[in-house]
Design an enzyme around this catalytic site. Structure first.
Site, PDB file in Angstrom:
ATOM      1  N   MET A 279       0.947  -1.522   0.052  1.00 54.26           N
ATOM      2  CA  MET A 279      -0.106   0.094   0.077  1.00 54.26           C
ATOM      3  C   MET A 279       0.975   1.137  -0.008  1.00 54.26           C
ATOM      4  O   MET A 279       0.360   2.125  -0.260  1.00 54.26           O
ATOM      5  CB  MET A 279      -0.937  -0.247   1.157  1.00 54.26           C
ATOM      6  CG  MET A 279      -1.694   1.360   1.508  1.00 54.26           C
ATOM      7  SD  MET A 279      -0.634   2.342   2.405  1.00 54.26           S
ATOM      8  CE  MET A 279      -0.218   1.511   3.929  1.00 54.26           C
ATOM      9  N   PRO A 280       2.017   1.178   0.565  1.00 57.95           N
ATOM     10  CA  PRO A 280       2.972   2.423   0.397  1.00 57.95           C
ATOM     11  C   PRO A 280       2.760   2.626  -1.120  1.00 57.95           C
ATOM     12  O   PRO A 280       2.903   2.149  -2.204  1.00 57.95           O
ATOM     13  CB  PRO A 280       4.011   2.089   0.912  1.00 57.95           C
ATOM     14  CG  PRO A 280       3.801   0.944   1.823  1.00 57.95           C
ATOM     15  CD  PRO A 280       2.723   0.135   1.201  1.00 57.95           C
ATOM     16  N   LEU A 281       2.781   4.300  -1.454  1.00 57.52           N
ATOM     17  CA  LEU A 281       2.863   4.796  -2.863  1.00 57.52           C
ATOM     18  C   LEU A 281       4.250   5.476  -2.846  1.00 57.52           C
ATOM     19  O   LEU A 281       4.550   6.383  -2.254  1.00 57.52           O
ATOM     20  CB  LEU A 281       1.832   5.746  -2.929  1.00 57.52           C
ATOM     21  CG  LEU A 281       1.868   6.685  -4.156  1.00 57.52           C
ATOM     22  CD1 LEU A 281       1.715   5.752  -5.465  1.00 57.52           C
ATOM     23  CD2 LEU A 281       0.746   7.866  -4.110  1.00 57.52           C
TER      24      LEU A 281
END
Length: 129
Positions: free
Chosen positions: A1-3
């Site tokens: 989920m980290p962008l």
């Protein structure tokens, strides 16, 4: 989920950019223990005169290989963040030959309600994730 958003000086080949992204992803997997397909990466390439990335008074010079990584993520522990910085720099150095002084990383934190992965739903809130 980290962008992850990467700002680099233009001129790297497609293969070099792939190596860079793969290396950063390996560091992310190791530090944050996210799933393999939890991968969101965007590259922005700039003419050299459009990137000024200095040292905040630490006394070192950066090269044309500088990589600025901005990460948007839900809350992580300080240990996870410190590990992330270490792992990404190690991976970029080993896989891409990027000097550790040429890697700057910044993390912006948000919460579960700040993510929708599609279908107009906040999957962290709906229980899908």
């Amino acid at each position: 989920m980290p962008l992850l958003r990467f700002d680099v000086v233009e001129g790297r080949t497609e293969e070099e950019l792939k190596k860079l992204l793969d290396a950063a992803h390996r560091g992310m997997l190791k530090a944050f223990e996210v799933p393999e397909r939890d991968r969101y990466q965007i590259v922005h390439q700039h003419p050299a005169h459009e990137m000024i990335v200095e040292d905040t008074g630490l006394g070192f010079e950066r090269s044309k290989d500088v990589v600025l990584i901005n990460i948007t993520s839900k809350q992580r522990t300080e240990k996870q963040k410190q590990n992330l910085y270490t792992y990404i720099v190690e991976e970029l150095n080993v896989s891409c030959g990027i000097d550790p002084k040429d890697v700057m990383i910044s993390i912006s934190i948000n919460g579960d309600a700040d993510w929708s992965f599609g279908f107009g739903r906040a999957q962290f809130l709906t229980g899908d994730l």
